[in-house]
Structure formats: C-alpha cells, structure tokens
Design a protein around this motif. Structure first.
Motif, PDB file in Angstrom:
ATOM      1  N   LEU A 125      52.024   8.857  13.246  1.00 16.43           N
ATOM      2  CA  LEU A 125      51.229   9.461  12.173  1.00 16.43           C
ATOM      3  C   LEU A 125      50.414  10.659  12.629  1.00 16.43           C
ATOM      4  O   LEU A 125      50.142  11.566  11.834  1.00 16.43           O
ATOM      5  CB  LEU A 125      50.318   8.403  11.545  1.00 16.43           C
ATOM      6  N   ASN A 126      50.011  10.704  13.888  1.00 23.44           N
ATOM      7  CA  ASN A 126      49.261  11.860  14.357  1.00 23.44           C
ATOM      8  C   ASN A 126      50.108  13.131  14.262  1.00 23.44           C
ATOM      9  O   ASN A 126      49.637  14.184  13.804  1.00 23.44           O
ATOM     10  CB  ASN A 126      48.784  11.643  15.786  1.00 23.44           C
ATOM     11  N   ASP A 127      51.372  13.023  14.672  1.00 23.18           N
ATOM     12  CA  ASP A 127      52.270  14.178  14.577  1.00 23.18           C
ATOM     13  C   ASP A 127      52.519  14.541  13.115  1.00 23.18           C
ATOM     14  O   ASP A 127      52.578  15.732  12.762  1.00 23.18           O
ATOM     15  CB  ASP A 127      53.603  13.876  15.265  1.00 23.18           C
ATOM     16  N   PHE A 128      52.688  13.537  12.272  1.00 23.42           N
ATOM     17  CA  PHE A 128      52.928  13.801  10.847  1.00 23.42           C
ATOM     18  C   PHE A 128      51.745  14.523  10.212  1.00 23.42           C
ATOM     19  O   PHE A 128      51.908  15.523   9.511  1.00 23.42           O
ATOM     20  CB  PHE A 128      53.206  12.487  10.116  1.00 23.42           C
ATOM     21  N   LEU A 129      50.537  14.018  10.473  1.00 22.70           N
ATOM     22  CA  LEU A 129      49.351  14.632   9.889  1.00 22.70           C
ATOM     23  C   LEU A 129      49.087  16.021  10.458  1.00 22.70           C
ATOM     24  O   LEU A 129      48.505  16.871   9.783  1.00 22.70           O
ATOM     25  CB  LEU A 129      48.141  13.726  10.102  1.00 22.70           C
ATOM     26  N   SER A 130      49.505  16.256  11.683  1.00 24.06           N
ATOM     27  CA  SER A 130      49.359  17.595  12.265  1.00 24.06           C
ATOM     28  C   SER A 130      50.232  18.605  11.526  1.00 24.06           C
ATOM     29  O   SER A 130      49.874  19.779  11.388  1.00 24.06           O
ATOM     30  CB  SER A 130      49.735  17.570  13.752  1.00 24.06           C
ATOM     31  N   LEU A 131      51.391  18.155  11.048  1.00 26.41           N
ATOM     32  CA  LEU A 131      52.277  19.025  10.288  1.00 26.41           C
ATOM     33  C   LEU A 131      51.750  19.288   8.885  1.00 26.41           C
ATOM     34  O   LEU A 131      51.995  20.349   8.307  1.00 26.41           O
ATOM     35  CB  LEU A 131      53.676  18.398  10.196  1.00 26.41           C
TER      36      LEU A 131
END
Length: 298
Positions: A110-116
């Motif tokens: 989720l960290n990578d998803f929210l960064s996008l």
C-alpha cells in the motif's frame, strides 16, 4: 446540487447513521445533519426517516440512491478523462479483503500504491467473513472463494493454488500418506468451512472427510499449527510459501492434486462506469502479482 451532499447521503444509506457517515467524511454530526437537510430541501422530498435510534431511507430515498451513486461515478470518470491524464484518482477508496491475504499481500504494497496516487486515502477492512460490499459501502472487495453473486463484476488478480502439506517433524513420527484414503487414519488440521477435501484421481474425483484433530477459522493459524507438527492440512500457496521455502512445511500427495475453483478476485458492483480509483487499485495489483505471483514455489 452539492456533490459532497450526495457523497454523504450515499454513506448514510450504507451506515443508517448520519453521525457515523459524517465522521467518515470528516464532518461533525451537526454539519452532517444540515447537509442532508439541504439536499432534501433542494430536491423537495424527504430522503431519510429519522428516529432517536437510527435512520432509514424513505421510498424516495431508495429510488434516489442509485442515481446519486451514478452521479458520483460519472464525476470521477470525467475528472480522470480531462487533459492529458494529469488528474489522478482522488477521494477515499473503501476496500474489504480476507484477513490473512490482506495482511500478507495487500498491506505491504500500500505504501507504493499511495505514493503513485497521493490524492487517495484508503479504508481497509480485513475480515474472513463474506461482507455485503454494497450494503457496507465498499468500492471493491478482494475475495478468494468461488463467486456466486451475478450482480458483481470480477477481475482475477491471481491464482489461488492449494496444496496438502505437513511439517517434517510430523512426517517423521507418522508414515507419509500414499493416497487420499490414508488421510482418514491421520491427524489433520481443518479450516472451518472446508469440511471436505476433494482430490483429482484417475477415476475422477474423490472426496475425503478428514479427521480434524484441530479446527480453526483462520488460514494463518491453520498453517502455524501445521508447522508445529499437529497434523496435515490444506494451505493456499500464498499463505504457506515462506514456510515451504524454509522447509518448515513440505508438500504431500503431490500426485493427487486438489480440486479447486477459487482464485484471488477483485470484485465491484456492476456498473457501466468504473470509478478511476477502483481501476487504479485493480491495475496496480494485477501488475504486482503478474502471471506468476511471487509466492509461487515452483
């Protein structure tokens, strides 16, 4: 017509509680009630029955609800389509997922998803119970079971390969099963709701009802009990892949594959419009898992 009022009305319809719906959207109870009053005044009808204990939709409210949802979905789609794609999905994305799969394979990404997608916030509910996503107001549900609800649209994220496994310690004390018939004489760890184990055999399919020394309602706990040597169990590879790679579990009865019609699905309510935030979530995890998810052991 105020879009924020529509969003609040949709959440009130899902929660049957004006204060709770308002809190989800960062509004006080008083402001939430005022917003609903303004929506009703603008439409010239009462949408909600109010009592001291709960609220419920009027007949007009029930008729209005699908149109309100369609308006919000249309606006989100329009925002995503303008310009050259510089408008990212925004708002709150509400997701429900199985507890073990969500903890192991959704939360870490989720960290990578929210960064996008910095314009998004997430509400994630982890539960092994099948939740009515429409009634609960969820945008998307992750499921690892067969799908029976024709009102939902499904996108396959990954296979849910299941195997029979045991710990080396258990197999040292007991003869390794040579066929499914041997399982009725052995200690097994059962997952509640999976009372029968179906195998592909030369004559077709064979059903075994194992003797469960222990039954648990959580897949990770079943896996851990098996690692501790209590017995043989069925595990999804996505749940047990680390223990299999470390040798804490080994596959048994490899020549007798399990009958399995499940996969990891992303499902959402049927609509001609797919909200950009839902599409972004699905596309991200389809790409992450790929044709051969990282948890596959062969």
């Amino acid at each position: 017509m105020n879009i924020e009022h529509l969003k609040l009305f949709i959440r009130v319809a899902a929660t049957n509680n004006i204060s709770m719906a308002g809190k989800e959207l960062g509004l006080s109870a008083a402001v939430s009630s005022a917003h609903i009053n303004k929506l009703e005044e603008g439409l010239g009808v009462r949408l909600i029955h109010r009592t001291t204990r709960r609220v419920s939709l009027t007949e007009e409210g029930i008729d209005f609800l699908p149109h309100a949802k369609e308006v919000i979905a249309s606006i989100e789609l329009a925002q995503a389509s303008v310009g050259t794609g510089s408008v990212f999905p925004q708002g709150t994305l509400r997701i429900t997922a199985p507890a073990s799969f969500g903890r192991m394979h959704i939360v870490p990404a989720l960290n990578d998803f929210l960064s996008l997608y910095p314009g998004l916030t997430l509400d994630l509910r982890l539960s092994d119970s099948i939740i009515d996503m429409v009634e609960g107001g969820f945008d998307i549900a992750i499921r690892n079971s067969s799908l029976n609800d024709s009102s939902l649209v499904a996108r396959k994220l990954a296979c849910d390969n299941r195997i029979l496994c045991a710990s080396p310690a258990y197999l040292e004390k007991h003869d390794e099963p040579k066929s499914p018939d041997d399982l009725v004489k052995m200690d097994c760890v059962g997952l509640m709701g999976l009372e029968e184990w179906w195998f592909e055999v030369s004559s077709g399919r064979q059903i075994i009802k194992p003797k469960s020394l222990l039954r648990i309602d959580n897949g990770e706990a079943v896996r851990d009990a098996c690692v501790n040597g209590i017995g043989i169990t069925i595990c999804s590879v996505w749940c047990a892949y680390e223990q299999l790679r470390r040798g804490e579990l080994v596959q048994v009865l490899e020549d007798y594959p399990l009958v399995n019609n499940t996969a990891i699905w992303a499902v959402y309510p049927s609509s001609r419009l797919l909200a950009p935030k839902v599409r972004a979530f699905i596309d991200f995890f389809v790409h992450l898992y790929g044709d051969r998810p990282y948890w596959e052991i062969h």
